[in-house]
Design an enzyme around this catalytic site. Structure first.
Site, PDB file in Angstrom:
ATOM      1  CB  CYS A 169       7.476  -1.721   0.470  1.00 52.82           C
ATOM      2  SG  CYS A 169       9.073  -1.818   1.030  1.00 52.82           S
ATOM      3  N   GLY A 170       7.383   1.158   1.540  1.00 53.93           N
ATOM      4  CA  GLY A 170       7.389   2.411   1.915  1.00 53.93           C
ATOM      5  C   GLY A 170       9.082   2.670   1.603  1.00 53.93           C
ATOM      6  CB  THR A 171      11.912   1.585   3.679  1.00 54.31           C
ATOM      7  OG1 THR A 171      11.371   0.221   3.849  1.00 54.31           O
ATOM      8  CG2 THR A 171      11.157   2.683   4.910  1.00 54.31           C
ATOM      9  N   GLY A 172      11.455   0.005   0.943  1.00 50.51           N
ATOM     10  CA  GLY A 172      12.126  -0.729   0.052  1.00 50.51           C
ATOM     11  C   GLY A 172      12.654  -1.899   0.973  1.00 50.51           C
ATOM     12  CB  ILE A 173      14.173  -1.907   4.358  1.00 56.58           C
ATOM     13  CG1 ILE A 173      15.117  -0.690   4.104  1.00 56.58           C
ATOM     14  CG2 ILE A 173      14.828  -2.738   5.254  1.00 56.58           C
ATOM     15  CD1 ILE A 173      15.054   0.101   5.088  1.00 56.58           C
ATOM     16  N   GLY A 174      11.866  -3.553   3.602  1.00 57.72           N
ATOM     17  CA  GLY A 174      10.878  -4.850   4.089  1.00 57.72           C
ATOM     18  C   GLY A 174      11.008  -5.784   2.935  1.00 57.72           C
TER      19      GLY A 174
ATOM     20  NE  ARG B 101      36.035  -7.844 -10.480  1.00 59.62           N
ATOM     21  CZ  ARG B 101      36.039  -7.182 -11.717  1.00 59.62           C
ATOM     22  NH1 ARG B 101      36.100  -7.734 -12.950  1.00 59.62           N
ATOM     23  NH2 ARG B 101      35.382  -6.083 -11.489  1.00 59.62           N
TER      24      ARG B 101
ATOM     25  CG  HIS C  29      29.642  -5.469  -9.583  1.00 63.00           C
ATOM     26  ND1 HIS C  29      30.688  -4.728  -9.278  1.00 63.00           N
ATOM     27  CD2 HIS C  29      30.022  -5.390 -11.452  1.00 63.00           C
ATOM     28  CE1 HIS C  29      31.249  -4.054  -9.883  1.00 63.00           C
ATOM     29  NE2 HIS C  29      31.235  -4.116 -10.996  1.00 63.00           N
TER      30      HIS C  29
ATOM     31  CG  HIS D   1      -0.365  -0.166   2.547  1.00 65.22           C
ATOM     32  ND1 HIS D   1       0.336  -1.267   3.081  1.00 65.22           N
ATOM     33  CD2 HIS D   1       0.046   1.029   3.414  1.00 65.22           C
ATOM     34  CE1 HIS D   1       1.060  -1.025   4.204  1.00 65.22           C
ATOM     35  NE2 HIS D   1       0.686   0.345   4.442  1.00 65.22           N
TER      36      HIS D   1
END
Ligand code: RB5
Length: 171
Positions: free
Chosen positions: A93-98, A161, A127, A28
């Site tokens: 999402c709000g932060t992208g972190i969740g 690599r 990478h 949301h």
């Protein structure tokens, strides 16, 4: 655009011959950016399927992350970590972190990358061969986020690599 039973948001586009497609969704707190992504990518000829959520009613981002990452993994099939992804996911999402935390974390794992700038978007494709992009609508300005998404989708993995290191993670 057809809503899916899973309530996700996906965008599908053939970039070139043998190229994969893209899957997108938000919670949301990512609706506005998700809508902007649909618009930008539709205008660029991408085949966009907005699968929700359709309202700002509070919902749980893990439901959405698992859906998209599961599809990306299913599309990958028996691909090796060095292969170009058969499909890409974008989670907002709000932060992208969740969403980044809740990417399909168990082997076979998706390679999700939270990006706040174009440098990260380019590098995580070159990478890390990332196949899922996480964006934070409350953190990253819309113009930057749209450019991040386009760069992410259009940058190839460099192998060499970098593949050795991915194999060290996934092996
Ligand atoms: C929703 O309030 C917010 O927690 C969610 O969108 C995301 O930022 C979580 O990581």
């Amino acid at each position: 655009m057809e809503p899916s039973p899973a309530g996700s948001f996906s965008h599908i586009k053939k970039r070139q011959e043998n190229d994969g497609y893209r899957l997108y969704r938000s919670d949301h707190a990512g609706l506005e950016l998700k809508a902007a992504l649909v618009k930008r990518l539709s205008e660029k000829g991408h085949d966009v399927h907005d699968l929700g959520p359709a309202t700002t009613e509070s919902c749980d981002y893990p439901v959405y992350a698992k859906g998209v990452c599961g599809k990306v993994l299913a599309d990958a099939g028996n691909a090796t970590p060095g292969d170009e992804p058969a499909s890409f996911g974008i989670l907002v999402c709000g932060t992208g972190i969740g969403h980044e935390h809740d990417r399909q974390p168990h082997p076979p794992a998706s390679r999700a990358a939270l990006c706040g700038c174009e440098f990260q978007a380019r590098a995580t494709r070159q990478h890390n061969n990332a196949n899922v992009l996480c964006l934070g609508e409350r953190v990253t300005g819309q113009g930057v986020a749209l450019d991040i998404a386009e760069l992410f989708l259009n940058t190839a993995f460099e192998g060499g690599r970098h593949l050795r290191r991915i194999n060290q993670i996934e092996g």
